[in-house]
Design a protein around this motif. Structure first.
Motif, short mmCIF file in Angstrom:
data_model
loop_
_atom_site.label_atom_id
_atom_site.label_comp_id
_atom_site.label_asym_id
_atom_site.label_seq_id
_atom_site.Cartn_x
_atom_site.Cartn_y
_atom_site.Cartn_z
N ARG A 166 0.84 -1.22 0.00
CA ARG A 166 0.00 0.00 0.00
C ARG A 166 0.87 1.25 0.00
O ARG A 166 0.57 2.23 -0.68
N TRP A 167 1.95 1.23 0.78
CA TRP A 167 2.87 2.37 0.81
C TRP A 167 3.47 2.60 -0.58
O TRP A 167 3.57 3.73 -1.04
N LEU A 168 3.86 1.51 -1.24
CA LEU A 168 4.49 1.61 -2.55
C LEU A 168 3.54 2.28 -3.55
O LEU A 168 3.97 3.06 -4.39
N MET A 169 2.25 2.01 -3.45
CA MET A 169 1.27 2.55 -4.39
C MET A 169 0.82 3.97 -4.05
O MET A 169 0.31 4.68 -4.91
N ARG A 170 0.99 4.38 -2.80
CA ARG A 170 0.54 5.70 -2.39
C ARG A 170 1.22 6.78 -3.21
O ARG A 170 2.44 6.85 -3.28
N GLY A 171 0.43 7.60 -3.85
CA GLY A 171 0.96 8.70 -4.64
C GLY A 171 1.36 8.33 -6.06
O GLY A 171 1.81 9.17 -6.81
N ILE A 172 1.24 7.06 -6.44
CA ILE A 172 1.62 6.64 -7.78
C ILE A 172 0.61 7.15 -8.80
O ILE A 172 0.92 7.87 -9.70
N LYS A 173 -0.61 6.73 -8.66
CA LYS A 173 -1.70 7.18 -9.50
C LYS A 173 -2.95 6.94 -8.67
O LYS A 173 -3.12 5.85 -8.15
N PRO A 174 -3.81 7.90 -8.54
CA PRO A 174 -4.94 7.73 -7.61
C PRO A 174 -5.78 6.48 -7.84
O PRO A 174 -6.33 5.94 -6.92
N ARG A 175 -5.84 5.98 -9.04
CA ARG A 175 -6.73 4.85 -9.31
C ARG A 175 -5.99 3.61 -9.79
O ARG A 175 -6.54 2.78 -10.47
N ALA A 176 -4.72 3.46 -9.49
CA ALA A 176 -3.97 2.28 -9.94
C ALA A 176 -4.37 1.06 -9.12
O ALA A 176 -4.49 1.13 -7.91
N ALA A 177 -4.59 -0.05 -9.79
CA ALA A 177 -4.89 -1.32 -9.12
C ALA A 177 -3.59 -2.08 -8.93
O ALA A 177 -2.67 -1.95 -9.72
N GLN A 178 -3.53 -2.88 -7.88
CA GLN A 178 -2.36 -3.72 -7.64
C GLN A 178 -2.82 -5.16 -7.47
O GLN A 178 -3.76 -5.44 -6.75
N ILE A 179 -2.13 -6.06 -8.16
CA ILE A 179 -2.43 -7.49 -8.10
C ILE A 179 -1.22 -8.19 -7.49
O ILE A 179 -0.11 -8.04 -7.96
N GLY A 180 -1.47 -8.95 -6.44
CA GLY A 180 -0.45 -9.82 -5.87
C GLY A 180 -0.88 -11.25 -6.12
O GLY A 180 -2.04 -11.59 -5.93
N ARG A 181 0.03 -12.09 -6.58
CA ARG A 181 -0.32 -13.46 -6.92
C ARG A 181 0.54 -14.39 -6.11
O ARG A 181 1.71 -14.13 -5.90
N ALA A 182 -0.08 -15.46 -5.59
CA ALA A 182 0.65 -16.37 -4.70
C ALA A 182 0.11 -17.78 -4.81
O ALA A 182 -1.04 -18.01 -5.15
N HIS A 183 0.99 -18.73 -4.48
CA HIS A 183 0.59 -20.14 -4.40
C HIS A 183 -0.03 -20.40 -3.04
O HIS A 183 0.27 -19.74 -2.06
N VAL A 184 -0.90 -21.40 -2.99
CA VAL A 184 -1.45 -21.82 -1.69
C VAL A 184 -0.81 -23.11 -1.27
O VAL A 184 -0.21 -23.82 -2.03
#
Length: 184
Positions: A166-184
């Motif tokens: 969330r910190w990394l995305m703050r101030g990047i672009k107000p409406r940018a989506a972030q996807i994290g992908r992981a194995h279970v």
């Protein structure tokens, strides 16, 4: 409000927000299904989990295709592959993505070895600010956690990773989506 105990945390009157008429319903605008409905909300952090080999990367790549074909910049941090982008190129070709659009809109990187130091992450954040992506994909969270010195099996440390994302995305672009992908 009588009888309500106050604390140091801010208290928000959600009822007033609901009745004030200022709320704008947030709708997903990315990852369009065949029925026209979308699944991904701009400005939010999303996670895709699943067993190895069950399509997590393909879902992410379909979303990458959708965004670059819409003329939007996408940042893709690939901790999974270390082949200079060859796997990404092959997969995008199999999805029929125009290579010129990929060159123009995709910012593909393998951040392994970037380090855990604050300076490295500040540089990455600055780069994202310059690119202004509508989408940031972190392809496989476990190595991303390790890169930060965190343990993927420790819930508090996974929570720290989400806070970091969330910190990394703050101030990047107000409406940018972030996807994290992981194995279970």
């Amino acid at each position: 409000m009588t009888g309500v105990q106050t604390c140091a945390l801010p208290i928000f009157d959600v009822g007033a927000l609901m009745s004030g008429g200022e709320l704008e319903r947030e709708l997903p605008t990315m990852l369009k299904r065949s029925d026209g409905k979308c699944l991904i909300y701009p400005g939010r952090l999303h996670s895709i989990y699943g067993e190895p080999g069950h399509g997590k990367t393909w879902v992410s790549l379909y979303l990458v295709r959708e965004r670059i074909e819409a003329g939007e910049t996408v940042a893709y941090m690939d901790y999974d592959e270390d082949d200079g982008g060859k796997s990404m190129a092959m997969r995008l070709l199999s999805l029929g993505v125009n290579p010129d659009l990929v060159s123009k809109y995709l910012r593909y990187m393998n951040p392994q070895g970037m380090g855990t130091g604050q300076l490295a992450w500040l540089k990455l954040k600055q780069q994202l600010k310059e690119w202004q992506p509508s989408l940031v994909v972190v392809d496989t969270m476990a190595p991303a956690l390790v890169e930060l010195g965190l343990n993927e099996k420790d819930n508090s440390e996974v929570g720290a990773w989400y806070a970091h994302a969330r910190w990394l995305m703050r101030g990047i672009k107000p409406r940018a989506a972030q996807i994290g992908r992981a194995h279970v």
